[in-house]
Write a protein that holds these residues in place. Structure first.
Motif, PDB file in Angstrom:
ATOM      1  N   LEU A  88       0.862  -1.183   0.000  1.00 21.05           N
ATOM      2  CA  LEU A  88       0.000   0.000   0.000  1.00 21.05           C
ATOM      3  C   LEU A  88       0.893   1.226   0.000  1.00 21.05           C
ATOM      4  O   LEU A  88       1.708   1.398   0.903  1.00 21.05           O
ATOM      5  CB  LEU A  88      -0.882   0.016   1.241  1.00 21.05           C
ATOM      6  N   ASN A 146      -4.512   9.755  -0.551  1.00 22.90           N
ATOM      7  CA  ASN A 146      -5.129   8.557   0.031  1.00 22.90           C
ATOM      8  C   ASN A 146      -4.781   8.325   1.495  1.00 22.90           C
ATOM      9  O   ASN A 146      -5.259   7.372   2.094  1.00 22.90           O
ATOM     10  CB  ASN A 146      -4.771   7.317  -0.792  1.00 22.90           C
ATOM     11  N   ARG A 168      -7.477   7.371   3.898  1.00 21.41           N
ATOM     12  CA  ARG A 168      -8.173   6.103   3.640  1.00 21.41           C
ATOM     13  C   ARG A 168      -7.319   4.882   3.974  1.00 21.41           C
ATOM     14  O   ARG A 168      -7.850   3.803   4.215  1.00 21.41           O
ATOM     15  CB  ARG A 168      -8.582   6.016   2.162  1.00 21.41           C
ATOM     16  N   ILE A 169      -6.011   5.027   3.970  1.00 21.66           N
ATOM     17  CA  ILE A 169      -5.103   3.888   4.160  1.00 21.66           C
ATOM     18  C   ILE A 169      -5.349   3.147   5.481  1.00 21.66           C
ATOM     19  O   ILE A 169      -5.371   1.915   5.481  1.00 21.66           O
ATOM     20  CB  ILE A 169      -3.625   4.323   4.002  1.00 21.66           C
ATOM     21  N   ARG A 214      -8.087   2.587   7.117  1.00 16.12           N
ATOM     22  CA  ARG A 214      -9.262   1.731   6.935  1.00 16.12           C
ATOM     23  C   ARG A 214      -8.948   0.555   6.027  1.00 16.12           C
ATOM     24  O   ARG A 214      -9.437  -0.554   6.245  1.00 16.12           O
ATOM     25  CB  ARG A 214     -10.434   2.543   6.362  1.00 16.12           C
ATOM     26  N   GLU A 215      -8.135   0.783   5.002  1.00 19.87           N
ATOM     27  CA  GLU A 215      -7.755  -0.306   4.095  1.00 19.87           C
ATOM     28  C   GLU A 215      -6.901  -1.342   4.833  1.00 19.87           C
ATOM     29  O   GLU A 215      -7.081  -2.548   4.646  1.00 19.87           O
ATOM     30  CB  GLU A 215      -7.007   0.261   2.881  1.00 19.87           C
ATOM     31  N   ARG A 257      -9.254  -3.324   7.027  1.00 17.59           N
ATOM     32  CA  ARG A 257     -10.059  -4.240   6.198  1.00 17.59           C
ATOM     33  C   ARG A 257      -9.237  -5.468   5.808  1.00 17.59           C
ATOM     34  O   ARG A 257      -9.698  -6.610   5.935  1.00 17.59           O
ATOM     35  CB  ARG A 257     -10.570  -3.518   4.949  1.00 17.59           C
TER      36      ARG A 257
END
Length: 180
Positions: free
Chosen positions: A152, A158, A161-162, A164-165, A168
Motif C-alpha cells: 500500500l 489517500n 483512507r489507508i 481503513r484499508e 479491512r
C-alpha cells in the motif's frame, strides 16, 4: 501488508490509526512503531516504542559514533533490546504484528532482519512500513518480492483512507486464517 511512501507522508500515522482501530475491534496488537524526536523544531533522532509495554529506546540520534546513516548514529543494541524484543513478543502473544519500519537504519541489525522474517513467515497478519528506497537493499528487495504481501503506497490523496484499508485487509486475513 507493507505500507510505503515518501518520508513524512504519514506511513506511521496510518499504521498507528489502523492499530488503534484493530484494538477497538478486539484484536491484540504487538510490535513497535517509530517516532521522530524534535528539539526546537529540528529533528534530533528517532525513538522506537513497544506497542504492548510502551517501553521506548532511541533507534538513532544526532551525534558522534558508528554506524551512521546521514547525520544520525544508529543504536543497533537499543533497536534489538526494544524493537526486536517487541516483534518476538508479538509473535508469541499478539494477533497482529506491527513493524515500523523496514528501513536503512533497522537493516543494520541482523537480529532485526531475522525477526522480520519470522513475523512474515508466521500465520499472523503483519503490518509493516517499508522505506521507499528499500529496493536498494537485498533484504528489502527480498521482502518486497514476496508473493504473500500487499503493498500500500501512502500519498497525499489517500493517506486518510489507508488506515481503513489496512484494517479491512487484516480483518479479512485474520478471518480467513482463523484469527491467528
Amino acid at each position: 501488508m507493507l505500507v510505503t511512501g515518501r518520508p513524512g507522508i504519514g506511513k506511521t500515522t496510518a499504521v498507528m490509526r489502523a492499530a488503534e482501530e484493530l484494538r477497538r475491534a478486539g484484536m491484540r496488537v504487538g510490535g513497535f512503531v517509530s517516532r521522530e524526536e524534535r528539539k526546537e523544531g529540528v529533528r534530533t533522532g528517532f525513538v522506537i516504542v513497544d506497542l504492548e509495554t510502551s517501553e521506548e529506546a532511541y533507534l538513532a540520534r544526532v551525534g558522534d559514533g558508528t554506524p551512521r546513516i546521514g547525520k544520525y548514529v544508529v543504536l543497533v543494541s537499543e533497536l534489538e533490546r526494544v524493537g526486536v524484543a517487541a516483534i518476538k513478543r508479538a509473535l508469541r502473544t499478539a494477533q497482529v504484528i506491527v513493524i515500523d519500519e523496514i528501513g536503512p537504519m533497522e537493516l543494520l541489525s541482523h537480529s532485526f532482519k531475522q525477526a522480520v522474517l519470522e513475523a512474515l513467515n508466521s500465520p499472523k497478519p503483519v503490518v509493516a512500513t517499508i522505506h521507499v528506497r528499500a529496493r536498494e537493499d537485498p533484504f528489502g528487495r527480498s521482502v518486497l518480492s514476496r508473493k504473500d504481501i500487499a503493498l500500500l503506497e501512502v500519498n497525499a490523496s489517500n493517506r486518510d483512507r489507508i488506515p481503513r484499508e489496512i484494517v479491512r485487509l487484516v480483518l479479512t486475513y485474520a478471518g480467513a486464517s482463523g484469527g491467528g
